[in-house]
Every structure is written in C-alpha cells, then in structure tokens.
Design a protein around this motif. Structure first.
Motif, PDB file in Angstrom:
ATOM      1  N   GLU A  13       0.856  -1.180   0.000  1.00 12.18           N
ATOM      2  CA  GLU A  13       0.000   0.000   0.000  1.00 12.18           C
ATOM      3  C   GLU A  13       0.895   1.234   0.000  1.00 12.18           C
ATOM      4  O   GLU A  13       1.878   1.287   0.735  1.00 12.18           O
ATOM      5  CB  GLU A  13      -0.875   0.019   1.253  1.00 12.18           C
ATOM      6  N   PRO A  14       0.580   2.216  -0.837  1.00 16.95           N
ATOM      7  CA  PRO A  14       1.392   3.429  -0.800  1.00 16.95           C
ATOM      8  C   PRO A  14       1.237   4.130   0.549  1.00 16.95           C
ATOM      9  O   PRO A  14       0.164   4.097   1.154  1.00 16.95           O
ATOM     10  CB  PRO A  14       0.833   4.283  -1.931  1.00 16.95           C
ATOM     11  N   GLU A  15       2.322   4.718   0.995  1.00 18.39           N
ATOM     12  CA  GLU A  15       2.266   5.433   2.268  1.00 18.39           C
ATOM     13  C   GLU A  15       1.462   6.714   2.085  1.00 18.39           C
ATOM     14  O   GLU A  15       1.663   7.432   1.101  1.00 18.39           O
ATOM     15  CB  GLU A  15       3.675   5.780   2.737  1.00 18.39           C
ATOM     16  N   PRO A  16       0.556   6.983   3.005  1.00 15.92           N
ATOM     17  CA  PRO A  16      -0.198   8.235   2.895  1.00 15.92           C
ATOM     18  C   PRO A  16       0.734   9.418   3.142  1.00 15.92           C
ATOM     19  O   PRO A  16       1.753   9.301   3.818  1.00 15.92           O
ATOM     20  CB  PRO A  16      -1.249   8.122   4.002  1.00 15.92           C
ATOM     21  N   PHE A  17       0.400  10.523   2.547  1.00 12.36           N
ATOM     22  CA  PHE A  17       1.180  11.724   2.783  1.00 12.36           C
ATOM     23  C   PHE A  17       0.234  12.901   2.932  1.00 12.36           C
ATOM     24  O   PHE A  17      -0.917  12.845   2.524  1.00 12.36           O
ATOM     25  CB  PHE A  17       2.187  11.976   1.649  1.00 12.36           C
ATOM     26  N   GLU A  18       0.727  13.923   3.554  1.00 14.88           N
ATOM     27  CA  GLU A  18      -0.083  15.110   3.767  1.00 14.88           C
ATOM     28  C   GLU A  18       0.602  16.301   3.129  1.00 14.88           C
ATOM     29  O   GLU A  18       1.820  16.329   2.992  1.00 14.88           O
ATOM     30  CB  GLU A  18      -0.237  15.388   5.268  1.00 14.88           C
ATOM     31  N   PHE A  19      -0.182  17.241   2.709  1.00 15.49           N
ATOM     32  CA  PHE A  19       0.374  18.519   2.294  1.00 15.49           C
ATOM     33  C   PHE A  19      -0.510  19.616   2.862  1.00 15.49           C
ATOM     34  O   PHE A  19      -1.683  19.411   3.128  1.00 15.49           O
ATOM     35  CB  PHE A  19       0.537  18.639   0.779  1.00 15.49           C
ATOM     36  N   TRP A  20       0.088  20.747   3.070  1.00 18.79           N
ATOM     37  CA  TRP A  20      -0.656  21.855   3.654  1.00 18.79           C
ATOM     38  C   TRP A  20      -1.625  22.421   2.641  1.00 18.79           C
ATOM     39  O   TRP A  20      -1.363  22.452   1.443  1.00 18.79           O
ATOM     40  CB  TRP A  20       0.304  22.933   4.129  1.00 18.79           C
ATOM     41  N   ASP A  21      -2.757  22.896   3.145  1.00 21.29           N
ATOM     42  CA  ASP A  21      -3.791  23.459   2.276  1.00 21.29           C
ATOM     43  C   ASP A  21      -3.246  24.576   1.391  1.00 21.29           C
ATOM     44  O   ASP A  21      -3.687  24.745   0.263  1.00 21.29           O
ATOM     45  CB  ASP A  21      -4.968  23.987   3.107  1.00 21.29           C
ATOM     46  N   HIS A  23      -0.685  24.663  -0.214  1.00 26.24           N
ATOM     47  CA  HIS A  23      -0.002  24.109  -1.384  1.00 26.24           C
ATOM     48  C   HIS A  23      -0.961  23.396  -2.342  1.00 26.24           C
ATOM     49  O   HIS A  23      -0.540  22.916  -3.387  1.00 26.24           O
ATOM     50  CB  HIS A  23       1.086  23.120  -0.952  1.00 26.24           C
ATOM     51  N   GLN A  24      -2.237  23.346  -1.994  1.00 23.94           N
ATOM     52  CA  GLN A  24      -3.197  22.564  -2.776  1.00 23.94           C
ATOM     53  C   GLN A  24      -3.274  23.010  -4.224  1.00 23.94           C
ATOM     54  O   GLN A  24      -3.256  22.182  -5.140  1.00 23.94           O
ATOM     55  CB  GLN A  24      -4.583  22.609  -2.145  1.00 23.94           C
ATOM     56  N   SER A  25      -3.339  24.301  -4.481  1.00 30.65           N
ATOM     57  CA  SER A  25      -3.490  24.744  -5.872  1.00 30.65           C
ATOM     58  C   SER A  25      -2.255  24.392  -6.698  1.00 30.65           C
ATOM     59  O   SER A  25      -2.373  23.998  -7.860  1.00 30.65           O
ATOM     60  CB  SER A  25      -3.792  26.244  -5.946  1.00 30.65           C
ATOM     61  N   ALA A  26      -1.060  24.485  -6.113  1.00 33.29           N
ATOM     62  CA  ALA A  26       0.159  24.129  -6.852  1.00 33.29           C
ATOM     63  C   ALA A  26       0.216  22.623  -7.111  1.00 33.29           C
ATOM     64  O   ALA A  26       0.611  22.195  -8.203  1.00 33.29           O
ATOM     65  CB  ALA A  26       1.397  24.577  -6.080  1.00 33.29           C
ATOM     66  N   VAL A  27      -0.189  21.818  -6.142  1.00 30.88           N
ATOM     67  CA  VAL A  27      -0.189  20.361  -6.322  1.00 30.88           C
ATOM     68  C   VAL A  27      -1.204  19.981  -7.408  1.00 30.88           C
ATOM     69  O   VAL A  27      -0.902  19.174  -8.296  1.00 30.88           O
ATOM     70  CB  VAL A  27      -0.493  19.637  -4.990  1.00 30.88           C
ATOM     71  N   GLU A  28      -2.393  20.561  -7.356  1.00 33.08           N
ATOM     72  CA  GLU A  28      -3.396  20.267  -8.376  1.00 33.08           C
ATOM     73  C   GLU A  28      -2.911  20.709  -9.750  1.00 33.08           C
ATOM     74  O   GLU A  28      -3.127  20.015 -10.749  1.00 33.08           O
ATOM     75  CB  GLU A  28      -4.722  20.950  -8.028  1.00 33.08           C
ATOM     76  N   TRP A  29      -2.251  21.858  -9.813  1.00 36.68           N
ATOM     77  CA  TRP A  29      -1.716  22.363 -11.070  1.00 36.68           C
ATOM     78  C   TRP A  29      -0.672  21.409 -11.621  1.00 36.68           C
ATOM     79  O   TRP A  29      -0.671  21.072 -12.798  1.00 36.68           O
ATOM     80  CB  TRP A  29      -1.136  23.756 -10.860  1.00 36.68           C
ATOM     81  N   PHE A  30       0.232  20.918 -10.735  1.00 36.74           N
ATOM     82  CA  PHE A  30       1.244  19.977 -11.201  1.00 36.74           C
ATOM     83  C   PHE A  30       0.608  18.702 -11.746  1.00 36.74           C
ATOM     84  O   PHE A  30       1.033  18.179 -12.779  1.00 36.74           O
ATOM     85  CB  PHE A  30       2.246  19.617 -10.103  1.00 36.74           C
ATOM     86  N   ILE A  31      -0.408  18.210 -11.075  1.00 40.64           N
ATOM     87  CA  ILE A  31      -1.085  16.997 -11.540  1.00 40.64           C
ATOM     88  C   ILE A  31      -1.643  17.215 -12.951  1.00 40.64           C
ATOM     89  O   ILE A  31      -1.600  16.311 -13.781  1.00 40.64           O
ATOM     90  CB  ILE A  31      -2.184  16.569 -10.546  1.00 40.64           C
ATOM     91  N   GLN A  32      -2.101  18.414 -13.239  1.00 38.59           N
ATOM     92  CA  GLN A  32      -2.657  18.712 -14.558  1.00 38.59           C
ATOM     93  C   GLN A  32      -1.586  18.878 -15.630  1.00 38.59           C
ATOM     94  O   GLN A  32      -1.860  18.657 -16.811  1.00 38.59           O
ATOM     95  CB  GLN A  32      -3.522  19.959 -14.489  1.00 38.59           C
ATOM     96  N   VAL A  33      -0.371  19.295 -15.250  1.00 36.65           N
ATOM     97  CA  VAL A  33       0.668  19.559 -16.257  1.00 36.65           C
ATOM     98  C   VAL A  33       1.854  18.599 -16.174  1.00 36.65           C
ATOM     99  O   VAL A  33       2.865  18.813 -16.833  1.00 36.65           O
ATOM    100  CB  VAL A  33       1.174  21.024 -16.181  1.00 36.65           C
ATOM    101  N   GLN A  34       1.726  17.542 -15.406  1.00 39.00           N
ATOM    102  CA  GLN A  34       2.850  16.624 -15.233  1.00 39.00           C
ATOM    103  C   GLN A  34       3.307  15.989 -16.544  1.00 39.00           C
ATOM    104  O   GLN A  34       4.457  15.555 -16.668  1.00 39.00           O
ATOM    105  CB  GLN A  34       2.528  15.560 -14.201  1.00 39.00           C
TER     106      GLN A  34
END
Length: 95
Positions: A13-21, A23-34
């Motif tokens: 099972e992948p280890e869960p990870f947390e990120f601060w709120d 950073h959410q828009s940057a993480v979502e943006w990266f997922i869209q442009v990866q």
C-alpha cells in the motif's frame, strides 16, 4: 500463476502523505501539467530536464487558469523535485 508455481509479489500500500492546504493549488496544477516534463535522450541515457515552462505558460493561458506568482514558484519547486527523483531512478537503473 499459481499453477506455474509462481507467487506474485504482494503489492504494498502506498504510504499516505499530507500537504498543507496552502499548497493545494500548486499540487493540483502539477497533476494537470505533469505530462509537460521535458526529457533528453541519448545513447543509453535519459535525463529529465523538468517542466517545459513555455508549455506550462501556454497551457495556463489557453485553459484560462488564474494563478498567483507564489503558486507558480511552488509548481517550479515540485517540478524540480520530480525531475531530481526521476533522474536518480534513471541513474540507478543505468548502473
């Protein structure tokens, strides 16, 4: 596979990870442009150069994405870290 006497590996099972709120828009943006990461290929070598910044800019303009300069800096940081980790994996594979 069992009939052949082969036991399939147990998927971890992948280890869960947390990120601060914040950073959410940057993480979502990266997922869209990866898929806009750049690579160089040569004789027996591949190098991840990171995000294609011009492609990210064009994507943001054409999709109407609104972002803050801070989000862009975070996106660059994520892209650089992904490139570093990718290159580590590629180098370990080549060794």
């Amino acid at each position: 596979m069992a009939k052949l006497g082969v036991t399939p590996p147990v998927a971890k099972e992948p280890e869960p990870f947390e990120f601060w709120d914040e950073h959410q828009s940057a993480v979502e943006w990266f997922i869209q442009v990866q898929d806009l990461m750049r690579y160089q290929y040569g004789a027996g070598i591949a190098i991840c150069e990171g995000l294609d910044v011009l492609a990210v800019k064009a994507d943001a303009e054409m999709s109407g994405r609104e972002f803050e300069a801070e989000d862009y800096l975070k996106l660059r940081l994520i892209g650089n870290e992904v490139a570093r980790l990718t290159n580590e994996k590629l180098n370990n594979r080549a060794s």
